[in-house]
Write an enzyme that holds these catalytic residues in place. Structure first.
Site, PDB file in Angstrom:
ATOM      1  N   HIS A 135       0.807  -1.229   0.000  1.00  0.00           N
ATOM      2  CA  HIS A 135       0.000   0.000   0.000  1.00  0.00           C
ATOM      3  C   HIS A 135       0.836   1.274   0.000  1.00  0.00           C
ATOM      4  CE1 HIS A 135      -3.594  -2.308   0.514  1.00  0.00           C
ATOM      5  NE2 HIS A 135      -3.216  -2.793   1.687  1.00  0.00           N
ATOM      6  N   ASP A 172      -3.020 -10.823  -1.917  1.00  0.00           N
ATOM      7  CA  ASP A 172      -3.549 -10.206  -0.696  1.00  0.00           C
ATOM      8  C   ASP A 172      -4.982  -9.731  -0.986  1.00  0.00           C
ATOM      9  OD1 ASP A 172      -2.344  -8.608   1.999  1.00  0.00           O
ATOM     10  OD2 ASP A 172      -4.021  -7.581   1.021  1.00  0.00           O
ATOM     11  N   ASP A 265      -4.798 -12.484   3.930  1.00  0.00           N
ATOM     12  CA  ASP A 265      -6.087 -11.993   4.426  1.00  0.00           C
ATOM     13  C   ASP A 265      -7.224 -12.332   3.465  1.00  0.00           C
ATOM     14  OD1 ASP A 265      -4.973 -10.273   2.573  1.00  0.00           O
ATOM     15  OD2 ASP A 265      -4.820  -8.566   3.953  1.00  0.00           O
ATOM     16  N   TYR A 305      -4.522 -11.556   8.983  1.00  0.00           N
ATOM     17  CA  TYR A 305      -4.776 -11.087  10.354  1.00  0.00           C
ATOM     18  C   TYR A 305      -5.484 -12.091  11.238  1.00  0.00           C
ATOM     19  CZ  TYR A 305      -3.260  -7.155   7.713  1.00  0.00           C
ATOM     20  OH  TYR A 305      -2.503  -6.361   6.891  1.00  0.00           O
TER      21      TYR A 305
HETATM   22  N1  Q9C Z   1     -11.782  -2.424   7.545  1.00  0.00           N
HETATM   23  C1  Q9C Z   1      -2.418  -5.044   4.417  1.00  0.00           C
HETATM   24  O1  Q9C Z   1      -3.111  -6.047   4.414  1.00  0.00           O
HETATM   25  N2  Q9C Z   1      -7.662  -0.868   7.178  1.00  0.00           N
HETATM   26  N3  Q9C Z   1      -2.890  -3.866   4.798  1.00  0.00           N
HETATM   27  C2  Q9C Z   1      -8.839  -1.108   6.464  1.00  0.00           C
HETATM   28  C3  Q9C Z   1     -11.265  -1.418   6.701  1.00  0.00           C
HETATM   29  C4  Q9C Z   1      -6.424  -0.970   6.502  1.00  0.00           C
HETATM   30  C5  Q9C Z   1      -4.258  -3.743   5.180  1.00  0.00           C
HETATM   31  C6  Q9C Z   1     -10.037  -0.769   7.281  1.00  0.00           C
HETATM   32  C7  Q9C Z   1      -6.021  -2.351   6.133  1.00  0.00           C
HETATM   33  C8  Q9C Z   1      -4.631  -2.373   5.598  1.00  0.00           C
HETATM   34  C9  Q9C Z   1      -0.990  -5.146   4.056  1.00  0.00           C
HETATM   35 ZN    ZN Z   2      -4.154  -7.019   2.948  1.00  0.00          ZN
END
Ligand code: Q9C
Ligand code: ZN
Length: 672
Positions: A135, A172, A265, A305
């Site tokens: 990201h 991902d 995820d 996660y």
């Molecule tokens: N529920 C990676 O998996 N928050 N980053 C989203 C919506 C950010 C994820 C909130 C999620 C970032 C590497």
């Molecule tokens: Zn992710």
């Protein structure tokens, strides 16, 4: 040649220091549980441990701006309040006094992996890193990411090793917009991402994540987005996108290196993704990439996660990189309507750029377009099903079964005088007189060719050993492939093989008897115009130049044979090469390699005695050596593309994994 595993405990040494419900899922335990699981299962021991290093400023500047790097450099000296403040300018990310150090190690670990693979120290590998990367943008941290590890690695690989084509597969569940922005106008880096999108309602809520962001200028066609507009996507949805979008394009592109943004995820139980794919699907996704770029696959951890599905998925990925056969894919009950809508849109958006998609259906009419927002203002539509919706974290699933590689990888049945290839084991079964008599009676009634009889006897023994998982796969040179094929099929049925997939390359008299009860599925490739399709389980793929046109053949394998094979889920694959098939060694090795994702790698290859020269290349593919790249594929013959499309359409009623468009219901609302 081994598999690298790159990990350093130092990357667990930063965490969220304040209360933030958005960031509290990104915890140090993500790395420790993953690494512990690899150690406990013995997988870590089988890998080559490669040390991490810190990425240098020059490495980081390949992707990021000097201002941004200098700003991040000051974070180790900040107070808690200053860190909170600094964090505020970005979205969904946190800083910690040690995160700059870890971010340098995460990028450096990725570069160490690329170096190990590119110099041939290892064949492939995985880097377990924190913070993730996909990201982060040129001048911004985002979504738990500080430096864009994989983007840096792609630029580094191009620069240091002069690579002309790098493929980035981002599985991902989030869109790696940082990677997209980095390579949007660059045709030398092909970026593929699927991601939870929900018509732009899901984070990061970018218009740029939709299927119609295909890349810009010279890079048009080299950015592939597959938006998921519903949660709950399963194994079948993922495999369908691999067969009908990613793999055909990737083979046409012919990368020299594959980088995987390996977030987990998108697996079941993850609170972010809310998808329902089981951890074993990553064995298949990994396997399907392992014959690209001569096997040079670098997987780099991104998200994930749910600590349970995370470590299970990491183990599935690493075990596959190590070469162990993938578990049988279960419950592939067809992609859901929403996935088919996405598939349809992506294929349509890319059909002008890739010859493999030239005959893909055009963009759907607006009422089923993925852009159409079906959700009414405010609250999500909730179908009251009576059944209480489970939250992602309450989801339960069985632990993936342990994968036991058989003691013998590749057994060969060869005439005397043909040398046994390195790494293989010559196989001959003890000749039980009762069996010998039966075989003679059935197959060689009025001949006294004792060599032929011995060969048939060995083949039946080999089939049994595979069923017992004592032998993974095998190869036999036989005088009469048709007869050997018949013998194996008949014996397989008695040796408890529930379903046999027969893949026949070239013209041969193939037994049509017994191919209508579902115990065998026959797929035959040749240039002989066939009569009508002979039913669901007897499929004739007719290519104008037979198997000698590599592009057409590859397209048939990826878009037709693989989905059929996955949906059929055989317990044994019988791969038959007939005399004068015209298939090149390279294409044959690709086929052999790809088919080993089925039936736990139980493939028996039958070749005519005249093709001795093919024993070596075949054995090497059966042993798990990656097939050599086919090179950039030219456009397949238009008549072949059209014929394949017709065949696929004709078979769709019987095989759900052959669908590439949603049924035209006007809305496409029904789900799972
Ligand atoms: N529920 C990676 O998996 N928050 N980053 C989203 C919506 C950010 C994820 C909130 C999620 C970032 C590497
Ligand atoms: Zn992710």
């Amino acid at each position: 040649m081994g598999t690298a595993l790159i990990y350093d405990e130092e990357m667990t040494k930063y965490k969220l220091l304040w209360v933030d419900p958005v960031c509290n899922i990104e915890v140090p335990e993500r790395l420790t549980v993953s690494h512990d699981a690899l150690v406990k299962t013995g997988l870590a021991d089988r890998c080559v441990a490669v040390p991490v290093r810190e990425a240098t400023d020059a490495d980081i500047l390949l992707v990021h701006s000097e201002e941004y790097l200098e700003a991040v450099k000051t974070t180790p000296y900040m107070t808690l309040e200053e860190l909170k403040d600094f964090t505020l300018q970005y979205g969904d990310v946190y800083f910690h006094p040690n995160i700059y150090h870890c971010a340098k190690l995460a990028a450096g670990a990725t570069l160490q992996l690329v170096d190990s693979v590119m110099t041939g120290k290892v064949r492939n590998g995985m880097a377990l890193v924190r913070p993730p990367g996909h990201h982060s943008m040129r001048s911004a941290a985002c979504g738990f990411c500080v430096f864009n590890n994989v983007a840096i690695a792609a630029r580094y690989a191009k620069q240091k090793y002069g690579l002309k084509r790098v493929l980035i597969v981002d599985w991902d569940v989030h869109h790696g917009q940082g990677v997209q922005y980095c390579f949007e106008d660059d045709p030398s880096v092909l970026y593929f991402s699927w991601h939870r999108y929900e018509h732009q309602k899901f984070w990061p809520q970018l218009r740029d994540s939709d299927y119609d962001s295909v890349g810009k200028e010279k890079g048009a066609g080299f950015n592939i987005n597959v938006p998921w507009n519903k949660v709950g996507m399963k194994n079948c949805d993922y495999l369908s996108v691999f067969c009908h979008v990613l793999l055909p394009i990737a083979y046409e592109f012919s990368p020299e290196l594959v980088l995987v943004c390996a977030g987990f995820d998108a697996a079941i139980g993850d609170p972010e993704g809310e998808m329902r794919a089981t951890p074993d699907v990553f064995a298949h996704l990994t396997h399907l990439l392992m014959n690209l770029a001569g096997g040079k696959v670098c997987a780099v951890l991104e998200g994930g996660y749910n600590l349970t599905s995370l470590h299970q998925s990491v183990c599935q990925t690493v075990q596959t990189l190590l070469g162990d056969p993938a578990p049988r894919p279960a419950n592939l009950d067809g992609p859901c309507t929403s996935a088919l809508e996405s598939l349809h849109c992506v294929r349509a958006a890319h059909r002008q750029y890739w010859s493999c998609l030239k005959h893909a259906a055009e963009l759907p009419t607006s009422n089923i377009s993925t852009k159409c927002i079906k959700v009414t203002e405010g609250e999500e539509e909730k179908q009251e099903t009576g059944e209480e919706e489970k939250s992602a974290e309450e989801e339960t699933w069985p632990e993936p079964p342990k994968r036991f590689p058989p003691p013998v990888s590749t057994a060969v049945v060869l005439p005397e005088g043909v040398a046994c290839p390195d790494g293989c084991k010559r196989f001959s079964s003890s000749e039980d007189p009762a069996i010998v008599d039966k075989l003679r009676e059935k197959f060689l009634p009025e001949s006294d060719d004792s060599d032929a009889l011995t060969t048939l006897c060995s083949l039946t023994g080999l089939v049994e050993e595979m069923e017992k998982n004592e032998i993974r796969n095998g190869l036999a040179l036989v005088r009469d492939v048709s007869m050997a094929m018949m013998c194996v099929v008949q014996h397989a049925a008695t040796a408890h093989h529930d379903r046999v997939l027969i893949v026949c390359v070239g013209d041969a008299v193939v037994p049509s008897q017994g191919t209508d009860d579902g115990k065998t599925l026959l797929v035959q490739f040749s240039n002989k115009e066939s009569e009508e399709q002979k039913g669901k389980f007897h499929i004739h793929v007719c290519l104008k130049k037979g198997c000698s046109d590599v592009s057409g053949f590859t397209q048939a394998v990826l878009g037709l044979l693989l989905p059929l094979g996955y949906e059929y889920d055989p317990s044994l694959v019988l791969l038959v090469r007939t005399p004068g098939s015209g298939l090149s060694d390279g294409a044959w090795q690709q086929l052999t390699g790809l088919l080993q994702g089925l039936a736990q790698g139980h493939t028996l290859v039958l070749m005519p005695e005249g093709e001795k020269a093919c024993v070596g290349p075949t054995a090497s593919s059966l042993l798990g050596v990656a097939a050599p790249p086919l090179g950039k594929l030219h456009a397949p013959l238009p008549e072949d593309v059209a014929a394949l499309e017709r065949l696929r359409l004709g078979l769709q009623a019987d095989w759900k994994l052959l669908h590439t468009t949603a049924p035209e219901t006007g809305g496409g609302g029904e789900e799972h």
